[in-house]
Design a protein around this motif. Structure first.
Motif, short mmCIF file in Angstrom:
data_model
loop_
_atom_site.label_atom_id
_atom_site.label_comp_id
_atom_site.label_asym_id
_atom_site.label_seq_id
_atom_site.Cartn_x
_atom_site.Cartn_y
_atom_site.Cartn_z
N UNK A 40 4.96 10.20 0.64
CA UNK A 40 4.07 9.72 -0.43
C UNK A 40 2.63 9.57 0.09
N UNK A 41 2.48 9.03 1.29
CA UNK A 41 1.13 8.87 1.85
C UNK A 41 0.47 10.23 2.09
N UNK A 91 8.26 4.60 -5.45
CA UNK A 91 8.35 4.59 -3.99
C UNK A 91 8.51 3.14 -3.51
N UNK A 92 7.73 2.25 -4.10
CA UNK A 92 7.83 0.84 -3.72
C UNK A 92 9.23 0.31 -3.99
N UNK A 122 4.01 5.70 -7.49
CA UNK A 122 3.86 4.66 -6.46
C UNK A 122 4.88 3.54 -6.68
N UNK A 144 8.13 7.06 2.12
CA UNK A 144 6.80 6.46 2.15
C UNK A 144 5.80 7.38 2.87
N UNK A 186 11.55 1.33 -1.28
CA UNK A 186 11.32 0.53 -0.06
C UNK A 186 11.93 -0.86 -0.23
#
Lengths: 392, 346
Positions: free
Chosen positions: A269-270, A284-285, A281, A266, A288
């Motif tokens: 990614x940010x 990545x979610x 995105x 994360x 998580x």
């Protein structure tokens, strides 16, 4: 129903976090799969052991802290969040030790566990054979009675890090009757042996990235004393299987590994991702969410065990889930890294000291080891869903 | 930590399961789809008697709640039996009214909540636009907003949130058939203003979270039922001289369906706990639960359809009631994309 930690568990977390902050190497150790890295990781085990962090769930007599399952999970969360090194002793700690706790003698535990905990003796597995992978019970290496012990003969393979390890444990056929009776899991004996013993030849095998992560073992009249048999001769299958759930279930891949990796993903990614790339995105979610689901599922299992329950075939759910999560998470990271994603972990300019690349390579083995995911799905279907047995 | 349902919660689920099994819900669903809501209202009354709707209503308005975890447990059972009607919308409307009440609009809350708790009032809820920020699955399109209200043609009260205004609507447009025939969708038209201002936005955001959680729980139950029915079929259906459930290709699809459901369920429980504790992370937890449970249900539906073969592709098989609802719930109260965005929202 709650997700609360006790004050004692919080204090344990604080203590672990503080110790890790003061001891985790600031630059990652060289790869565990190389001679240099193996030695560095062995040294790290010694550091952990010195302050009783190497085997927190073991009794104090063997160097542990008698930590509960939940405390162990807390330790693991902190361990991976701190970016601490991989555990070179994991095969011994996760597989052999539970077997010794359940089936070993007091003498074996006293002799074997402390040097395992300190990293002085590092253990490799000797299960698979060239003709026996998923169908492990068909194995052919033999243990034949001799004066005061056994003589081992045959070939073992895909033995992780056996190129550098000190000793190995595995199953050997001590009685051929099971084969002719069509019950190949009968007549197997669980034995331990030194990898530098007379008659043992160790040949390293490079894994996908060339690192000598595996070895094959050739055994020719290797003597093993009776003291190094675990459980009764001929009962090896039962002994090995009684703790196989440990490997797939709770202890092999703790949720802390994945929650920490998902946090790093994360953060990456940010920092680096194009915010308009919603496909990335979403992946990545999903990493998580997957890590959180695995953590919560494990908390539920830990609660079940604390309430007197046991884990059986449920551990197969875990194994499929974390192994697929691990690959998806690392693939996402490599995609996110763009042109840097293909750099080997040895490359000087590899992001995060090559940890994404190394983690990706390692993740590819996940669906294979500890029982392939196909075997796990068979177990799930037959033992949890009640579907009829069929041909594999 | 004891992250397990307690005996009372398990017993509650079991008693709802038994009651709904006896109620022959597939026939009730088919009647509802045809516009005959009487059998559905009878089931609704029994659910209310069991305390299901009271779980969404605070004690000061004759309820037992709000108890998000118990509500999730109940909604899972309702999903398992494809109970028709605006179940999610009714409990979300209760959340909206409850929050409006605590923010100062007690009269409105007192007017409607006792009826919802007792089962007398079947409510629908529709968020037309805006103001769902901080809700279960983010804000903007996909966050639970829709031009349609579910079962507004038969509901006793239809609440519509439009911007910072909540209206009670009496008139709805013609029913637009849903792919799930048990879901009767129509546009709410006009209506009288019940409340206006920032409190409406806050209450709507809360209601959207409750709706997303309730939808996730319902999806879990749908998925469990789809899997159970398909396992049963695979044990009985014989081809090539063997039960098809003995073939690896079949087994592995069913195993994957179980894995997805088993890992979605703790996300739903944790989301309910977060909502109950009113913690800041509840929006992300609910979003994670919503997307995971709905994807698990949809993938169980695909597996169920496929493993039933051509039979699974028929309307007359009751399985079709579960299959079509699973698809509809995926987009309701938070699309997958909106939920994933919410999980990563800072």
């Amino acid at each position: 129903m709650d997700l609360d930690f006790t004050a004692a568990e919080d204090a344990f977390r604080t203590e672990a976090r503080a110790w890790l902050a003061g001891h985790v190497p600031s630059v990652p150790l060289p790869s565990l799969e190389t001679a240099e890295g193996f030695a560095a990781h062995r040294e790290w085990e010694r550091t952990l052991f010195a302050d009783r962090w190497s085997v927190v769930s073991w009794p104090e007599a063997y160097g542990g802290r008698a930590a509960s399952i939940l405390e162990w999970l807390v330790f693991e969360e902190e361990y991976y969040a701190a970016g601490a090194p991989g555990r070179v002793s994991q095969n011994g700690i996760n597989l052999l030790a539970p077997t010794l706790f359940e089936h070993g003698t007091e003498e074996q535990r006293a002799r074997i566990l402390p040097p395992m905990a300190s990293g002085e003796v590092i253990w490799a597995q000797a299960w698979s054979e060239p003709e026996s992978g998923s169908d492990l019970a068909s194995l052919r290496s033999t243990a034949v009675r001799t004066d005061g012990g056994w003589l081992l003969n045959g070939q073992k393979t895909w033995s992780s890090r056996a190129a550098f390890a000190d000793r190995a444990f595995g199953l050997f056929r001590s009685d051929q009757d099971g084969i002719s009776a069509g019950k190949p899991y009968r007549g197997l004996t669980y034995l331990m042996f030194p990898l530098d013993a007379d008659g043992v030849t160790v040949r390293p095998i490079g894994r996908l990235d060339g690192k000598p992560a595996f070895a094959e073992l050739f055994l020719s009249d290797v003597f093993v004393p009776d003291a190094d048999v675990i459980g009764e001769p001929g009962q090896g299958w039962r002994v090995a299987m009684s703790t196989a759930g440990n490997e797939r279930g709770l202890t092999l891949r703790s949720p802390g590994r994945f929650t920490a990796a998902a946090e790093r993903l994360t953060a990456l990614w940010r920092e680096q991702a194009d915010p308009g790339d919603t496909a990335l995105r979403d992946r990545v979610a999903d990493a998580v969410i997957g890590a959180r689901a695995y953590q919560l599922f494990t908390y539920a299992n830990a609660s079940r065990i604390a309430a007197g329950g046991t884990l059986g075939a449920e551990s197969s759910l875990n194994k499929v889930f974390w192994s697929e999560l691990d690959i998806a998470l690392h693939e996402t990271a490599l995609d996110l890294l763009g042109p840097y994603g293909e750099l080997s972990d040895d490359a000087e300019e590899a992001p995060a000291h090559g940890s994404w690349s190394d983690g990706y390579t390692f993740s590819l083995a996940g669906p294979i080891y500890a029982g392939t995911n196909e075997i796990q799905r068979d177990i799930i279907a037959e033992r949890l869903l009640g579907l009829p047995k069929g041909r594999r | 930590m004891r992250f397990l349902l307690d005996d009372e919660q398990r017993d509650f689920a079991r008693s709802l399961d038994a009651m709904l099994t006896a109620a022959d819900t597939p026939a009730v669903v088919r009647a509802w789809a045809a516009g005959d809501t009487a059998p559905g209202r009878a089931v609704w009354a029994r659910l209310a008697e069991a305390g299901v709707f009271a779980l969404a209503v605070p004690e000061r308005h004759d309820g037992l709640g709000p108890l998000p975890l118990e509500l999730a447990v109940a909604l899972r059972e309702l999903g398992r039996h494809v109970v028709p009607g605006p179940v999610v919308e009714t409990v979300a409307a209760a959340a909206l009214l409850d929050r409006l009440g605590t923010l100062g609009d007690e009269a409105t809350a007192a007017n409607w909540l006792p009826g919802i708790a007792s089962g007398k009032t079947v409510a629908s809820l529709c968020l037309i636009s805006g103001n769902a920020s901080g809700s279960g699955c983010g804000s903007g399109s996909g966050s639970g907003e829709s031009p349609y209200a579910l079962d507004a043609d038969s509901a006793d009260a239809v609440f519509v949130v439009d911007g910072d205004t909540v209206r009670l609507t009496e008139v709805t447009g013609p029913v637009q058939p849903s792919a799930d025939p048990a879901r009767r969708l129509s546009r709410p038209l006009g209506g009288t203003v019940l409340a206006r201002g920032p409190r409406v936005s806050a209450a709507a955001a809360h209601a959207a979270e409750v709706a997303a959680l309730a939808t996730a729980a319902q999806a879990l139950g749908l998925g469990r039922a789809l899997l159970a029915r398909t396992v049963e079929y695979a044990r009985q259906r014989t081809q090539f001289g063997a039960a098809i459930g003995s073939f690896q290709a079949v087994k592995h699809r069913l195993a994957d369906a179980l894995i997805a459901l088993e890992f979605a369920e703790p996300l739903v429980h944790a989301a309910a706990l977060a909502l109950a504790a009113n913690v800041e992370s509840s929006g992300a937890e609910i979003a994670a639960a919503k997307v995971s449970a709905c994807e698990a249900a949809c993938s169980a539906a695909r597996t169920a359809l496929h493993l039933h073969g051509a039979l699974g592709y028929t309307e007359e098989l009751d399985l079709s009631l579960w299959i079509r609802k699973a698809r509809a719930l995926r987009g309701a109260w938070g699309t997958p994309a909106a939920c994933r965005a919410r999980v990563l929202a800072p």
